[in-house]
Design a protein around this motif. Structure first.
Motif, mmCIF file in Angstrom:
data_model
loop_
_atom_site.group_PDB
_atom_site.id
_atom_site.type_symbol
_atom_site.label_atom_id
_atom_site.label_comp_id
_atom_site.label_asym_id
_atom_site.label_seq_id
_atom_site.Cartn_x
_atom_site.Cartn_y
_atom_site.Cartn_z
ATOM 1 N N TYR A 35 0.824 -1.206 0.000
ATOM 2 C CA TYR A 35 0.000 0.000 0.000
ATOM 3 C C TYR A 35 0.862 1.262 0.000
ATOM 4 O O TYR A 35 0.537 2.252 -0.669
ATOM 5 C CB TYR A 35 -0.934 0.002 1.208
ATOM 6 N N SER A 36 1.979 1.225 0.739
ATOM 7 C CA SER A 36 2.860 2.397 0.800
ATOM 8 C C SER A 36 3.362 2.764 -0.586
ATOM 9 O O SER A 36 3.398 3.941 -0.972
ATOM 10 C CB SER A 36 4.052 2.123 1.724
ATOM 11 N N GLY A 37 3.763 1.735 -1.355
ATOM 12 C CA GLY A 37 4.244 1.983 -2.711
ATOM 13 C C GLY A 37 3.139 2.466 -3.625
ATOM 14 O O GLY A 37 3.309 3.430 -4.390
ATOM 15 N N VAL A 38 1.978 1.816 -3.528
ATOM 16 C CA VAL A 38 0.859 2.202 -4.380
ATOM 17 C C VAL A 38 0.368 3.604 -4.023
ATOM 18 O O VAL A 38 0.009 4.401 -4.894
ATOM 19 C CB VAL A 38 -0.295 1.177 -4.249
ATOM 20 N N LYS A 39 0.376 3.932 -2.719
ATOM 21 C CA LYS A 39 -0.078 5.248 -2.272
ATOM 22 C C LYS A 39 0.764 6.364 -2.909
ATOM 23 O O LYS A 39 0.234 7.392 -3.323
ATOM 24 C CB LYS A 39 -0.003 5.336 -0.749
ATOM 25 N N TYR A 40 2.089 6.133 -2.983
ATOM 26 C CA TYR A 40 2.978 7.140 -3.577
ATOM 27 C C TYR A 40 2.580 7.411 -5.023
ATOM 28 O O TYR A 40 2.602 8.548 -5.491
ATOM 29 C CB TYR A 40 4.432 6.666 -3.508
ATOM 30 N N ILE A 41 2.196 6.351 -5.717
ATOM 31 C CA ILE A 41 1.802 6.504 -7.117
ATOM 32 C C ILE A 41 0.451 7.190 -7.231
ATOM 33 O O ILE A 41 0.244 8.097 -8.037
ATOM 34 C CB ILE A 41 1.766 5.129 -7.819
ATOM 35 N N LEU A 42 -0.507 6.761 -6.404
ATOM 36 C CA LEU A 42 -1.866 7.271 -6.526
ATOM 37 C C LEU A 42 -2.005 8.732 -6.100
ATOM 38 O O LEU A 42 -2.993 9.382 -6.438
ATOM 39 C CB LEU A 42 -2.827 6.403 -5.707
ATOM 40 N N THR A 43 -1.031 9.243 -5.342
ATOM 41 C CA THR A 43 -1.094 10.654 -4.951
ATOM 42 C C THR A 43 -0.705 11.583 -6.093
ATOM 43 O O THR A 43 -0.821 12.800 -5.964
ATOM 44 C CB THR A 43 -0.176 10.933 -3.739
ATOM 45 N N SER A 44 -0.251 11.017 -7.185
ATOM 46 C CA SER A 44 0.059 11.814 -8.375
ATOM 47 C C SER A 44 -0.598 11.162 -9.585
ATOM 48 O O SER A 44 -0.247 10.040 -9.961
ATOM 49 C CB SER A 44 1.575 11.892 -8.589
ATOM 50 N N SER A 45 -1.553 11.849 -10.178
ATOM 51 C CA SER A 45 -2.231 11.265 -11.340
ATOM 52 C C SER A 45 -1.256 11.057 -12.499
ATOM 53 O O SER A 45 -1.383 10.106 -13.270
ATOM 54 C CB SER A 45 -3.391 12.154 -11.787
ATOM 55 N N MET A 46 -0.242 11.930 -12.615
ATOM 56 C CA MET A 46 0.714 11.795 -13.699
ATOM 57 C C MET A 46 1.561 10.540 -13.521
ATOM 58 O O MET A 46 1.790 9.788 -14.480
ATOM 59 C CB MET A 46 1.601 13.039 -13.791
ATOM 60 N N ARG A 47 2.055 10.301 -12.307
ATOM 61 C CA ARG A 47 2.858 9.095 -12.070
ATOM 62 C C ARG A 47 2.030 7.845 -12.374
ATOM 63 O O ARG A 47 2.517 6.902 -13.008
ATOM 64 C CB ARG A 47 3.362 9.071 -10.615
ATOM 65 N N ALA A 48 0.791 7.846 -11.917
ATOM 66 C CA ALA A 48 -0.074 6.681 -12.147
ATOM 67 C C ALA A 48 -0.340 6.484 -13.641
ATOM 68 O O ALA A 48 -0.250 5.367 -14.158
ATOM 69 C CB ALA A 48 -1.390 6.864 -11.396
ATOM 70 N N LYS A 49 -0.648 7.573 -14.337
ATOM 71 C CA LYS A 49 -0.948 7.470 -15.770
ATOM 72 C C LYS A 49 0.275 7.018 -16.567
ATOM 73 O O LYS A 49 0.139 6.255 -17.539
ATOM 74 C CB LYS A 49 -1.451 8.809 -16.295
ATOM 75 N N LEU A 50 1.445 7.458 -16.159
ATOM 76 C CA LEU A 50 2.675 7.042 -16.858
ATOM 77 C C LEU A 50 2.914 5.546 -16.698
ATOM 78 O O LEU A 50 3.268 4.853 -17.667
ATOM 79 C CB LEU A 50 3.867 7.833 -16.329
ATOM 80 N N LEU A 51 2.741 5.037 -15.491
ATOM 81 C CA LEU A 51 2.941 3.596 -15.268
ATOM 82 C C LEU A 51 1.934 2.780 -16.078
ATOM 83 O O LEU A 51 2.293 1.767 -16.692
ATOM 84 C CB LEU A 51 2.808 3.266 -13.781
ATOM 85 N N LEU A 52 0.689 3.228 -16.077
ATOM 86 C CA LEU A 52 -0.336 2.515 -16.841
ATOM 87 C C LEU A 52 -0.065 2.602 -18.343
ATOM 88 O O LEU A 52 -0.325 1.647 -19.089
ATOM 89 C CB LEU A 52 -1.720 3.088 -16.526
ATOM 90 N N ALA A 53 0.481 3.733 -18.785
ATOM 91 C CA ALA A 53 0.740 3.939 -20.215
ATOM 92 C C ALA A 53 1.791 2.981 -20.756
ATOM 93 O O ALA A 53 1.741 2.573 -21.923
ATOM 94 C CB ALA A 53 1.158 5.384 -20.467
ATOM 95 N N VAL A 54 2.773 2.628 -19.922
ATOM 96 C CA VAL A 54 3.851 1.741 -20.397
ATOM 97 C C VAL A 54 3.732 0.336 -19.787
ATOM 98 O O VAL A 54 4.675 -0.447 -19.833
ATOM 99 C CB VAL A 54 5.245 2.342 -20.084
ATOM 100 N N TYR A 55 2.581 0.040 -19.226
ATOM 101 C CA TYR A 55 2.384 -1.253 -18.547
ATOM 102 C C TYR A 55 2.506 -2.431 -19.513
ATOM 103 O O TYR A 55 3.117 -3.448 -19.209
ATOM 104 C CB TYR A 55 1.022 -1.274 -17.857
ATOM 105 N N GLU A 56 1.934 -2.282 -20.699
ATOM 106 C CA GLU A 56 1.919 -3.406 -21.639
ATOM 107 C C GLU A 56 3.071 -3.351 -22.636
ATOM 108 O O GLU A 56 3.649 -4.390 -22.965
ATOM 109 C CB GLU A 56 0.573 -3.457 -22.363
ATOM 110 N N ILE A 57 3.392 -2.160 -23.105
ATOM 111 C CA ILE A 57 4.498 -2.045 -24.072
ATOM 112 C C ILE A 57 5.293 -0.767 -23.797
ATOM 113 O O ILE A 57 4.723 0.231 -23.347
ATOM 114 C CB ILE A 57 3.993 -2.036 -25.536
#
Length: 272
Positions: free
Chosen positions: A14-36
């Motif tokens: 949760y600590s790691g996920v929380k860091y990502i979810l507190t920034s929409s840009m960080r979350a969107k970037l990870l999701l954007a390169v998740y598959e390729i």
């Protein structure tokens, strides 16, 4: 894994996920390169953000070893992939719980282990059905309709219900149901044994395998290769036949079999 170990692992994740979810840009970037992997132009087009904003977010993710740059493309590291997978699961779990909030909120979940609860996102496309005061049999009728199309069933049955037994016996007699694995408590087994019809059509039927579970479960689970259905008990200990969760997609069926396999493994452990 013990409950304490599970909670420690969840806290760490949760600590790691929380860091990502507190920034929409960080979350969107990870999701954007998740598959390729994607280059800066791809990310700018996908996210519709300026290069400076995207590069700032990528730099943050690179600094904590979640993203790396390879040949002008950005991709997830192993840590990044694991964390993003957990983030997706968390979001889907929220969605699944929210979609069937009444079902999960009102019932006793103590016989569903934490490791299975963690995978509740697999039920995100399951259908929640609730009977009404004007028609108390909606959930039951949906269940009967469901099992009437199955050739093989595995059922964790925590209640003695003549209505259920009669319908199951009809399906066996008609040849529509070719194989049935029943998991029941000793008390329910003995009650079936005392009824001559049920004893003959269920316990002495070569299409039916009955296994005694050495505890009273508060989960009514039915699995086939086409669907999974779940009904539960209220927190006061009474069985709730008014609400049912039905899943027909691959993920829901997988979740049902995870719970079924867990119960069967626990049964083997108890029997030595």
């Amino acid at each position: 894994m013990t409950s304490i170990e599970t909670k420690q692992q969840l806290t760490k994740e949760y600590s790691g996920v929380k860091y990502i979810l507190t920034s929409s840009m960080r979350a969107k970037l990870l999701l954007a390169v998740y598959e390729i992997p994607k280059n800066l132009d791809d990310l700018r087009r996908d996210l519709k953000k300026p290069s400076a904003t995207i590069l700032h977010g990528l730099k943050e993710l690179e600094s904590i070893n979640l993203v790396r740059k390879v040949h002008k493309c950005y991709e997830l590291t192993s840590n990044g992939y694991l964390l993003t997978t957990n983030m997706i699961k968390l979001i889907e779990n929220w969605y699944s719980l929210g979609k069937s909030e009444t079902f999960w909120d009102n019932h006793d979940l103590s016989d569903i282990p934490e490791e299975i609860i963690k995978n509740i996102y697999l039920l995100k496309d399951a259908k929640y059905i609730n009977s009404t005061t004007s028609d108390l049999s909606i959930s039951f009728n949906e269940y009967i309709k469901l099992i009437s199309k199955a050739q093989e069933l595995q059922i964790i049955l925590p209640i003695y219900s003549e209505n259920h037994f009669k319908h199951i016996i009809d399906l066996l007699k008609e040849g529509r149901l070719r194989k049935l694995n029943l998991y029941v408590s000793e008390e329910i087994y003995n009650s079936i044994d005392e009824n001559e019809t049920f004893k003959k059509e269920l316990l002495e039927n070569n299409k039916v395998k009955t296994t005694i579970i050495n505890k009273t479960l508060k989960v009514f689970l039915t699995c086939s290769d086409k669907f999974v259905s779940l009904t539960l008990f209220f927190k006061d200990g009474h069985y709730d036949d008014s609400q049912i969760l039905i899943g027909k997609d691959e993920n829901a069926i997988k979740w049902g079999h995870l719970l079924l396999d867990y119960t069967k493994n626990k049964l083997e452990d108890m029997n030595g």
